[in-house]
Design a protein around this motif. Structure first.
Motif, PDB file in Angstrom:
ATOM      1  N   ARG A 181      -1.037  -8.581  -5.050  1.00 52.48           N
ATOM      2  CA  ARG A 181      -0.156  -8.075  -6.092  1.00 52.48           C
ATOM      3  C   ARG A 181       0.928  -9.101  -6.411  1.00 52.48           C
ATOM      4  NH1 ARG A 181       2.390  -2.374  -4.642  1.00 52.48           N
ATOM      5  NH2 ARG A 181       0.279  -2.226  -3.791  1.00 52.48           N
ATOM      6  N   ALA A 182       1.550  -9.622  -5.366  1.00 42.68           N
ATOM      7  CA  ALA A 182       2.630 -10.597  -5.558  1.00 42.68           C
ATOM      8  C   ALA A 182       2.112 -11.880  -6.200  1.00 42.68           C
ATOM      9  CB  ALA A 182       3.295 -10.898  -4.219  1.00 42.68           C
ATOM     10  N   ALA A 183       0.982 -12.371  -5.708  1.00 42.57           N
ATOM     11  CA  ALA A 183       0.425 -13.612  -6.240  1.00 42.57           C
ATOM     12  C   ALA A 183       0.076 -13.474  -7.717  1.00 42.57           C
ATOM     13  CB  ALA A 183      -0.802 -14.030  -5.433  1.00 42.57           C
ATOM     14  N   MET A 189       5.966  -4.537  -8.612  1.00 41.44           N
ATOM     15  CA  MET A 189       5.516  -4.601  -7.226  1.00 41.44           C
ATOM     16  C   MET A 189       5.422  -3.217  -6.595  1.00 41.44           C
ATOM     17  SD  MET A 189       4.773  -7.628  -5.878  1.00 41.44           S
ATOM     18  CE  MET A 189       5.015  -7.258  -4.134  1.00 41.44           C
ATOM     19  N   LEU A 190       6.368  -2.326  -6.920  1.00 42.75           N
ATOM     20  CA  LEU A 190       6.519  -1.078  -6.168  1.00 42.75           C
ATOM     21  C   LEU A 190       6.130   0.178  -6.941  1.00 42.75           C
ATOM     22  CD1 LEU A 190       9.956  -1.947  -4.525  1.00 42.75           C
ATOM     23  CD2 LEU A 190       7.670  -2.205  -3.523  1.00 42.75           C
ATOM     24  N   ALA A 243      -7.661 -10.477  -7.007  1.00 41.16           N
ATOM     25  CA  ALA A 243      -6.805  -9.581  -7.777  1.00 41.16           C
ATOM     26  C   ALA A 243      -7.254  -9.480  -9.227  1.00 41.16           C
ATOM     27  CB  ALA A 243      -5.360 -10.076  -7.705  1.00 41.16           C
ATOM     28  N   ARG A 244      -7.642 -10.595  -9.813  1.00 39.63           N
ATOM     29  CA  ARG A 244      -8.080 -10.579 -11.217  1.00 39.63           C
ATOM     30  C   ARG A 244      -9.296  -9.693 -11.422  1.00 39.63           C
ATOM     31  NH1 ARG A 244      -7.273 -16.930 -11.336  1.00 39.63           N
ATOM     32  NH2 ARG A 244      -5.221 -17.097 -12.347  1.00 39.63           N
ATOM     33  N   LYS A 245     -10.210  -9.677 -10.466  1.00 41.81           N
ATOM     34  CA  LYS A 245     -11.407  -8.842 -10.586  1.00 41.81           C
ATOM     35  C   LYS A 245     -11.044  -7.362 -10.624  1.00 41.81           C
ATOM     36  CE  LYS A 245     -14.657 -12.034  -8.351  1.00 41.81           C
ATOM     37  NZ  LYS A 245     -15.548 -12.242  -7.179  1.00 41.81           N
ATOM     38  N   LEU A 297      -4.026  -3.107  -5.411  1.00 43.81           N
ATOM     39  CA  LEU A 297      -4.148  -4.421  -4.785  1.00 43.81           C
ATOM     40  C   LEU A 297      -3.390  -4.456  -3.465  1.00 43.81           C
ATOM     41  CD1 LEU A 297      -3.469  -6.724  -7.880  1.00 43.81           C
ATOM     42  CD2 LEU A 297      -5.696  -6.071  -6.938  1.00 43.81           C
ATOM     43  N   PRO A 298      -3.885  -5.202  -2.468  1.00 43.89           N
ATOM     44  CA  PRO A 298      -3.067  -5.460  -1.292  1.00 43.89           C
ATOM     45  C   PRO A 298      -1.780  -6.163  -1.711  1.00 43.89           C
ATOM     46  CG  PRO A 298      -5.341  -6.141  -0.934  1.00 43.89           C
ATOM     47  CD  PRO A 298      -5.215  -5.818  -2.401  1.00 43.89           C
TER      48      PRO A 298
END
Length: 336
Positions: A156-158, A47-48, A190-192, A151-152
């Motif tokens: 990112r989390a999703a 995440m970070l 996100a996948r794109k 990613l926003p």
């Protein structure tokens, strides 16, 4: 962000440590979370983008979990509940700190070696991660973690919760206090981005096909060429489109000509004497470089060079400068 402890979760078969922890037994809580600390820390790193930030986030998440344990209602696993706490903690953290960068994110590559390149300290740089004890090393590969930083935070989390940890869109919606529709939309976007930035096979697939013996031959060949100052041997190990970066230095090099010019003018001739150790980071082979600038003193920790391979050639060298990376990887600060 709403507090995680309103999220109903967990059923851990009436673990006696859970009851004790709810009653304020911190030793019982430590026993409960101990087996999960490693994977939760890796999640925070993804995440970070920084082991140090992951340390802080995990500490904060476990403190939140300890304080909110009485609200843990037992409708799914303790593990899921802790991932909810950790994810929301990271979302809070990344909103305030922004994303971690690599030199490629800052501007175009340099065609020739930049001598006297100064560290860019105001940038939050991506950092390497120790991969011992990790079951899914592809989930911390450098290109993947670097792509995540574009990613926003919610995307990112999703993506991590779905692709890496295997939670459903409905479960993620509960964990992130949103809707399944929003989760599916975030996943699609996100996948794109990740597919565009991480093309081709994972490093784990490449390394498996290569085999341990050939891998060590390549890594030791790379290290040996640097120690001998052998430009020809070094170049023979690189792809035509190789890149070399050295955070926190802002300049980076792309293509065999530019990388060769950099290698000849900087590590092969102007730095001093080198010694190297084979290691791993981010699920990839890495070279720990120790430098002796002159005299007969010890070789001091200088950089961790994470190698990305394509076939049996090196397509990317990411040299993370700083002795602090050695400590994180369990390496000595100097060699005699």
């Amino acid at each position: 962000m709403s507090e995680v402890f309103s999220v109903p979760q967990a059923n851990d078969d009436q673990d006696p440590d859970l009851a004790r922890a709810r009653d304020g037994d911190d030793a019982a809580f430590t026993r409960l979370v101990g087996p999960l600390r490693g994977e939760l820390h890796a999640h925070c790193y993804r995440m970070l983008g920084s082991p140090h930030d992951a340390d802080d986030a995990l500490q904060d998440a476990l403190l939140r979990a300890w304080r909110g344990l009485r609200g843990f209602e037992g409708r799914s696993s303790l593990r899921s509940w802790l991932y909810t706490v950790a994810t929301r903690t990271c979302l809070d953290s990344v909103t305030g700190r922004g994303r971690r960068a690599m030199p490629m994110d800052l501007g175009p590559s340099s065609e020739q070696a930049v001598l006297g390149d100064a560290p860019l300290t105001e940038v939050a740089w991506l950092a390497p991660y120790p991969d011992d004890h990790l079951e899914r090393r592809e989930a911390v590969e450098l290109a993947f973690v670097a792509a995540l930083q574009h990613l926003p935070p919610n995307q990112r989390a999703a993506l991590l919760l779905f692709e890496v940890l295997g939670y459903s869109a409905a479960e993620i919606a509960t964990m992130m206090d949103t809707t399944a529709t929003s989760v599916n939309s975030a996943l699609a976007r996100a996948r794109k981005v990740v597919a565009r930035k991480v093309p081709g096979p994972t490093q784990q697939a490449t390394l498996s096909k290569l085999g341990d013996a050939r891998l060590r031959e390549i890594v030791h060949g790379f290290a040996g060429a640097l120690e001998r100052g052998d430009a020809g041997a070094l170049v023979a190990l690189l792809t035509e489109d190789v890149t070399w970066s050295m955070p926190p230095l802002p300049h980076w090099y792309h293509g065999l000509d530019a990388v060769t010019d950099f290698a000849v003018k900087v590590p092969l001739s102007s730095c001093g004497s080198w010694r190297h150790r084979f290691t791993t980071a981010n699920g990839q082979p890495a070279v720990a470089s120790y430098l002796r600038g002159g005299g007969d003193g010890p070789f001091e920790a200088w950089s961790i060079g994470v190698l990305t391979l394509r076939g049996d050639l090196i397509s990317e060298v990411s040299s993370f400068l700083g002795a602090g990376h050695f400590t994180r990887l369990g390496l000595p600060a100097s060699l005699s």
